[in-house]
Structure formats: C-alpha cells, structure tokens
Design a protein around this motif. Sequence first.
Motif, PDB file in Angstrom:
ATOM      1  N   LEU A 297       7.065  93.434  39.229  1.00 33.71           N
ATOM      2  CA  LEU A 297       7.552  93.590  40.599  1.00 33.71           C
ATOM      3  C   LEU A 297       8.726  92.657  40.843  1.00 33.71           C
ATOM      4  CD1 LEU A 297       7.006  94.759  43.507  1.00 33.71           C
ATOM      5  CD2 LEU A 297       5.680  92.670  43.897  1.00 33.71           C
ATOM      6  N   ALA A 298       9.785  93.176  41.470  1.00 32.24           N
ATOM      7  CA  ALA A 298      10.956  92.345  41.747  1.00 32.24           C
ATOM      8  C   ALA A 298      11.820  93.030  42.797  1.00 32.24           C
ATOM      9  CB  ALA A 298      11.760  92.093  40.464  1.00 32.24           C
ATOM     10  N   GLY A 299      12.860  92.321  43.237  1.00 36.62           N
ATOM     11  CA  GLY A 299      13.834  92.909  44.144  1.00 36.62           C
ATOM     12  C   GLY A 299      14.056  92.108  45.406  1.00 36.62           C
ATOM     13  N   ASP A 300      15.331  92.045  45.821  1.00 36.40           N
ATOM     14  CA  ASP A 300      15.725  91.349  47.057  1.00 36.40           C
ATOM     15  C   ASP A 300      16.156  92.317  48.152  1.00 36.40           C
ATOM     16  OD1 ASP A 300      15.785  88.392  46.177  1.00 36.40           O
ATOM     17  OD2 ASP A 300      16.979  89.358  44.624  1.00 36.40           O
ATOM     18  N   PHE A 301      16.063  93.608  47.875  1.00 33.71           N
ATOM     19  CA  PHE A 301      16.516  94.614  48.833  1.00 33.71           C
ATOM     20  C   PHE A 301      15.392  94.854  49.842  1.00 33.71           C
ATOM     21  CE2 PHE A 301      17.803  99.007  50.038  1.00 33.71           C
ATOM     22  CZ  PHE A 301      19.138  98.793  50.294  1.00 33.71           C
ATOM     23  N   THR A 302      15.184  93.888  50.693  1.00 27.72           N
ATOM     24  CA  THR A 302      14.054  93.905  51.614  1.00 27.72           C
ATOM     25  C   THR A 302      14.522  93.637  53.038  1.00 27.72           C
ATOM     26  OG1 THR A 302      13.641  91.562  51.138  1.00 27.72           O
ATOM     27  CG2 THR A 302      12.399  93.177  49.859  1.00 27.72           C
ATOM     28  N   LEU A 303      13.687  93.954  53.998  1.00 29.03           N
ATOM     29  CA  LEU A 303      14.019  93.757  55.410  1.00 29.03           C
ATOM     30  C   LEU A 303      14.272  92.281  55.712  1.00 29.03           C
ATOM     31  CD1 LEU A 303      11.354  96.094  57.007  1.00 29.03           C
ATOM     32  CD2 LEU A 303      13.834  96.434  57.139  1.00 29.03           C
ATOM     33  N   PRO A 304      15.241  91.990  56.580  1.00 32.19           N
ATOM     34  CA  PRO A 304      15.449  90.590  56.978  1.00 32.19           C
ATOM     35  C   PRO A 304      14.242  90.075  57.754  1.00 32.19           C
ATOM     36  CG  PRO A 304      16.716  92.062  58.386  1.00 32.19           C
ATOM     37  CD  PRO A 304      16.148  92.914  57.280  1.00 32.19           C
TER      38      PRO A 304
ATOM     39  N   LEU B  58      20.625  96.505  62.088  1.00 31.34           N
ATOM     40  CA  LEU B  58      20.665  97.051  60.740  1.00 31.34           C
ATOM     41  C   LEU B  58      21.296  98.438  60.710  1.00 31.34           C
ATOM     42  CD1 LEU B  58      16.974  96.193  59.753  1.00 31.34           C
ATOM     43  CD2 LEU B  58      19.012  94.826  59.277  1.00 31.34           C
ATOM     44  N   ALA B  59      21.890  98.758  59.570  1.00 31.83           N
ATOM     45  CA  ALA B  59      22.368 100.113  59.301  1.00 31.83           C
ATOM     46  C   ALA B  59      22.015 100.435  57.858  1.00 31.83           C
ATOM     47  CB  ALA B  59      23.869 100.222  59.522  1.00 31.83           C
ATOM     48  N   PHE B  60      21.249 101.505  57.663  1.00 26.58           N
ATOM     49  CA  PHE B  60      20.839 101.926  56.333  1.00 26.58           C
ATOM     50  C   PHE B  60      21.713 103.115  55.897  1.00 26.58           C
ATOM     51  CE2 PHE B  60      16.343 100.773  57.941  1.00 26.58           C
ATOM     52  CZ  PHE B  60      16.542  99.429  57.640  1.00 26.58           C
ATOM     53  N   ILE B  61      22.234 103.071  54.678  1.00 28.40           N
ATOM     54  CA  ILE B  61      22.985 104.198  54.122  1.00 28.40           C
ATOM     55  C   ILE B  61      22.331 104.592  52.804  1.00 28.40           C
ATOM     56  CG2 ILE B  61      25.189 105.021  53.222  1.00 28.40           C
ATOM     57  CD1 ILE B  61      26.611 103.148  55.095  1.00 28.40           C
ATOM     58  N   ALA B  62      21.841 105.831  52.735  1.00 30.11           N
ATOM     59  CA  ALA B  62      21.148 106.315  51.537  1.00 30.11           C
ATOM     60  C   ALA B  62      21.838 107.558  51.012  1.00 30.11           C
ATOM     61  CB  ALA B  62      19.689 106.629  51.852  1.00 30.11           C
ATOM     62  N   GLY B  63      21.923 107.664  49.708  1.00 28.88           N
ATOM     63  CA  GLY B  63      22.432 108.859  49.057  1.00 28.88           C
ATOM     64  C   GLY B  63      21.384 109.424  48.129  1.00 28.88           C
ATOM     65  N   GLY B  64      20.969 110.671  48.341  1.00 29.10           N
ATOM     66  CA  GLY B  64      20.001 111.318  47.462  1.00 29.10           C
ATOM     67  C   GLY B  64      18.681 110.575  47.369  1.00 29.10           C
ATOM     68  N   ILE B  65      18.242 110.356  46.120  1.00 36.87           N
ATOM     69  CA  ILE B  65      16.950 109.703  45.905  1.00 36.87           C
ATOM     70  C   ILE B  65      17.012 108.231  46.260  1.00 36.87           C
ATOM     71  CG2 ILE B  65      17.321 109.084  43.487  1.00 36.87           C
ATOM     72  CD1 ILE B  65      14.104 110.499  45.142  1.00 36.87           C
TER      73      ILE B  65
ATOM     74  N   GLU C  79      28.612  94.074  63.807  1.00 36.33           N
ATOM     75  CA  GLU C  79      27.520  93.154  64.114  1.00 36.33           C
ATOM     76  C   GLU C  79      26.272  93.447  63.269  1.00 36.33           C
ATOM     77  OE1 GLU C  79      26.716  93.362  68.278  1.00 36.33           O
ATOM     78  OE2 GLU C  79      28.841  93.329  68.840  1.00 36.33           O
ATOM     79  N   ARG C  80      26.348  94.458  62.439  1.00 35.10           N
ATOM     80  CA  ARG C  80      25.158  94.903  61.715  1.00 35.10           C
ATOM     81  C   ARG C  80      25.178  94.486  60.247  1.00 35.10           C
ATOM     82  NH1 ARG C  80      22.063  98.914  64.373  1.00 35.10           N
ATOM     83  NH2 ARG C  80      22.963  99.361  66.431  1.00 35.10           N
ATOM     84  N   THR C  81      23.981  94.421  59.674  1.00 36.36           N
ATOM     85  CA  THR C  81      23.837  94.249  58.230  1.00 36.36           C
ATOM     86  C   THR C  81      23.597  95.621  57.623  1.00 36.36           C
ATOM     87  OG1 THR C  81      22.907  92.018  58.441  1.00 36.36           O
ATOM     88  CG2 THR C  81      22.484  93.197  56.382  1.00 36.36           C
ATOM     89  N   PHE C  82      24.439  95.987  56.641  1.00 34.25           N
ATOM     90  CA  PHE C  82      24.349  97.296  56.021  1.00 34.25           C
ATOM     91  C   PHE C  82      23.544  97.208  54.720  1.00 34.25           C
ATOM     92  CE2 PHE C  82      27.754  98.045  58.916  1.00 34.25           C
ATOM     93  CZ  PHE C  82      27.790  99.418  59.139  1.00 34.25           C
ATOM     94  N   TYR C  83      22.628  98.158  54.559  1.00 36.69           N
ATOM     95  CA  TYR C  83      21.846  98.305  53.336  1.00 36.69           C
ATOM     96  C   TYR C  83      22.285  99.595  52.658  1.00 36.69           C
ATOM     97  CZ  TYR C  83      18.474  94.624  54.597  1.00 36.69           C
ATOM     98  OH  TYR C  83      17.877  93.428  54.894  1.00 36.69           O
ATOM     99  N   LEU C  84      22.729  99.506  51.395  1.00 33.78           N
ATOM    100  CA  LEU C  84      23.228 100.669  50.665  1.00 33.78           C
ATOM    101  C   LEU C  84      22.317 100.974  49.487  1.00 33.78           C
ATOM    102  CD1 LEU C  84      27.006  99.629  50.383  1.00 33.78           C
ATOM    103  CD2 LEU C  84      25.865 100.770  52.297  1.00 33.78           C
TER     104      LEU C  84
ATOM    105  N   LYS D  62      24.234  94.675  51.710  1.00 35.50           N
ATOM    106  CA  LYS D  62      23.253  94.508  50.633  1.00 35.50           C
ATOM    107  C   LYS D  62      23.136  95.823  49.885  1.00 35.50           C
ATOM    108  CE  LYS D  62      19.663  92.003  51.029  1.00 35.50           C
ATOM    109  NZ  LYS D  62      18.357  91.394  51.336  1.00 35.50           N
ATOM    110  N   THR D  63      23.070  95.734  48.564  1.00 42.23           N
ATOM    111  CA  THR D  63      22.947  96.943  47.753  1.00 42.23           C
ATOM    112  C   THR D  63      21.655  96.916  46.958  1.00 42.23           C
ATOM    113  OG1 THR D  63      24.200  95.931  45.936  1.00 42.23           O
ATOM    114  CG2 THR D  63      25.432  97.237  47.546  1.00 42.23           C
ATOM    115  N   ASP D  64      21.096  98.104  46.779  1.00 43.12           N
ATOM    116  CA  ASP D  64      19.864  98.233  46.000  1.00 43.12           C
ATOM    117  C   ASP D  64      20.225  98.274  44.526  1.00 43.12           C
ATOM    118  OD1 ASP D  64      17.196  98.562  45.422  1.00 43.12           O
ATOM    119  OD2 ASP D  64      17.231 100.731  45.634  1.00 43.12           O
ATOM    120  N   PHE D  65      19.567  97.458  43.744  1.00 44.93           N
ATOM    121  CA  PHE D  65      19.838  97.439  42.317  1.00 44.93           C
ATOM    122  C   PHE D  65      18.606  96.978  41.576  1.00 44.93           C
ATOM    123  CE2 PHE D  65      20.691  95.179  38.427  1.00 44.93           C
ATOM    124  CZ  PHE D  65      21.329  96.157  37.715  1.00 44.93           C
TER     125      PHE D  65
END
Length: 503
Positions: free
Chosen positions: A364-371, A378-385, A465-470, A495-498
């Motif tokens: 288990l790992a990852g920093d792509f988490t809610l503040p 917040l603004a979430f941007i998702a593409g496909g899966i 004023e927002r934090t974007f999650y990609l 912030k990007t998911d990786f």
Amino acid sequence: MNAIDRFLNTITMYRLVVYYLGGLLALAAVFGAIGWLPYSPIAIVFSALFLTLVSWAANGIIAAFLKAHPNTESVYITAFILALIITPVMPMNAAGILFLAWAAVLAMASKYVFAIDKKHIFNPAAFGVAVTLLAFGEAASWWAGGNLALMAFVIAGGALVVRKIQRFDLALTFMAFALASDVVTHAGFSPLMTIQDALVHTPLFFFASIMITEPLTTPPTRGLRLVYAAIVGALFSPFIAIGPLSLTPELALLAGNVYSFAVSPKGKQTLVLKEKKAMGGGIYDFVFKREKGRRLRFRPGQYLEWTLAHAGVDTRGNRRYFTIASSPTERDIHLGVKLYEPSSSFKKALIAMRPGDTIVAGQLAGDFTLPRDPREKLAFIAGGIGITPFRSMVQYLIDRGERRDAVLFYSNRSDDEAAYRETFDAAEREIGLRTVYVTTGGGAKGNGARLDAGTIRRTIPDYRERTFYLSGTHAMTNAFEKLLHDMGVPRSHVKTDFFPGFA
C-alpha cells in the motif's frame, strides 16, 4: 510525448529493471573481452547464469513449500543485481561458487523467511550479501556500480528507471546525504576530492537508481521515503563503524529497510473475488472480499500492488499497481480496470477470474489523498479509468456525510465509458459535489466537447484558489499540468496520481 516517454509507457517498471540489469551484464562481458574491464567475460557470464539458476531453483522450492505466489521478475532482478555486485568468478573457483550460491539462496529465503504477514522486510540482494559478510567474511565488491568503463551506462539506464517510477527526489536525497556523510567522515581531506572520488569510484549512482528505489522495501508516502533515503545515505560512507564492524552499502540499506518496515503498512492480503461488473467502454469493476477477520487500512486515493498468478505470463509480468476504487468505509475492495486490445496476460487472467478465485494485494502506498483541512477548495480532473481514486474519495465523503467545496471534471471519449456514475450522482444529492461530464468523441455517444481552460474558468471562476487533483494517462496529466500552469495555477496547487509501473 517524446520517444523516451513513449517507450517507458509501454513497459512495466520491473521489466525495465530486468532489461537494464541484463544490459549492464552484457556490456560488462563485452568490455571484459576487449580489456576495458579487469574481469573475464567467461567469469561474468558464468556468475550471472549460475546466480540466476540458483535463485530460480531456491525461489521455486521455497514458494512451493510455503504455498506462496512468486513474482516472476523478482528472481531475475535479484540474480542480476547479485551478479553486478559480487566479483565474477570462474567455473573452477570452488570458494567463489560457494559464495555465489549462499548469497542467492539467502536472498531468495529472505523474501519468505524474514517476512511478516507475507511482506518481506529486507532488500533481497542486500540481505544475501550482508549475511555472507557477517557470517563468512565474504563481502560484495559492488564492482559494476563503481567502474568507470560502465559509468555512463549505469547513469543513463538508472536515470530511465528513476524517471519511470518518478523517484528523483528519493534518489537525489540519498545521494546528497551520502556525499555529505562521506565529506564529514573524511575530515582533513579536500571535500571536492572526496566528492569526486565518491562519484567516480563508488556504486553511488547504481545504488541511487536500483537499490534505494526498490518499491517493496520503501515507505508508502513521500515524506517517509525522504527520511528513509536520508538514513541510508547518512550510513553509506565506508568510514562509519559500529564497534568492530565497518558499514557497507548493503548494511546501510538494511538499516533503512528496518525503518521502512516500521513506518509502512504491514503485510499482504489474499483477496477473494466476489463479483465483477461490466460498466461499459471496456471498464470492469472487480469486487473482492477481504481476508476473514482482517482489515485493510488505507486512505482514499492510495494504491496497491496486485499479484495474479497465471499461466503464460507475458513480458509485462504478473504484477500491476492499481488504485483502490473503494472507500475505507466499505466492507469490500473495489478494483476498476479498463481492458484494451491486445490485452496483457495479466488482464486476460484478471477478466477470466470467477467468484472464489484469489489475488494477492499488498505494498500500500500513495500521496494522492484528500487534504486534511476540509475547508480547502478542490477541483478533480479525471480521464477515463483515472476516475478510480476519485470514486474512493467521493464514496468516503458520502459515507462520512462530509461536505467539501469540490468539483469533478470527468472526461471520456463516449458516454458509456463513464464509470461509477451512481456514486457521483449520489454525491451530488447527498454532499453537494458537482460533476461535469465531458465526452470528447463525436457521434451518438459523444458531443465532441473539450475540457479546456474556458470550461474550467466558466465552471469554477475561483479556480486559482483551488487545489487541482489530476488522474489519468501520463500524457493527459502532463497536458493538464501545463494548461493549469498557463492559467496561473501555482504548481504547488496541482497534485497528480502516480504509482510505480504506470503504463
């Protein structure tokens, strides 16, 4: 996307490491043959083949005895690392062959014997040579990593690995602390000469790109990983001693592994498939039951490494990293996966699973988490899966009845590719989340729309004023990072998911 990125997106991290290490061994044999290295090509090839054979046999026997799921690439990675850090031996060197055999067996055994709840504690190659050092006084020479003839290839290939897994911060932190430690322990010597010697004559670059970045023995989040790198780097200097024992690179790494294990989630779980649901557009939702009596503690948006044993494993191996699509508040574990043609052997085996079949999940790992601050816009941007981490976050907010000022932009080529709609529709009703669906394809299933700067400005006038999650493909997240930067959004607000092995 340049040629390097296209190549990296077609290969898993583990397969890249196998090719890199195998390539170094092949080059070393060639350089040995033409006199650029002081090692016989026969010795290099023999050592590599012998270590691979012993590692493969030991891993297979131990895994079968313990009924464990072996990882196909790990045998070759560990064997190749051992071949690059133990001085090559000729076929008639009995003592040298015994050293190789012990190191290989101990390395494989460490993954199973020195493991807690199916999670191994130590880097296998480092453990193998460390035990032979402590027990028999036989030390690894790290000959390939500190060899000037191979240095350019060590650096170039290592940079590809670090770029693939996006761990430059980890590698650079380790190198900075290692060089600083070397300077401090060489009191009275020229700092510049000390640094130059470390860069040219020690396995610093090899260690930074291959050893310190091994995913299974590094902490789960960025802050903890940097502390881990600092610990190993600080202990890397050969002039540091604990009593009569002088530290070596492998001992420094094992010390860091102990810290990593202490701060990381423990263990792996064997999950049982409960059901799978087609959601359109080649997307499936797999629902797994957790092991009885056990919980999987995670934060919404984090990912797991999934290992699926199957026949006919192709070059991409039997491991993948996928984001957890479920919320920690849910009883079951959801995995959202999109199938492409031609599919890998892993995904073919995954889609062929039936209720009752099992898969192993861990790391288990990852920093792509809610503040942590619920007031952050917040603004979430998702593409496909790439929607899966947002499904986890949004379901979590629904279950907790927690309202946040958030907008989700969800882009797909057609309407039927939009997954988990029911979750986002419920979020709009229950917690006020607004979802903007964008379908970029034409025809009956798409409106040819684009998610561009104008759409973002009209939808959220306070975007600065927002934090974007990609979250999406590497190309997509890169494109939106540039778009947001051009719109005046600070890089610290993106912030990007990786996860390692993303491809």
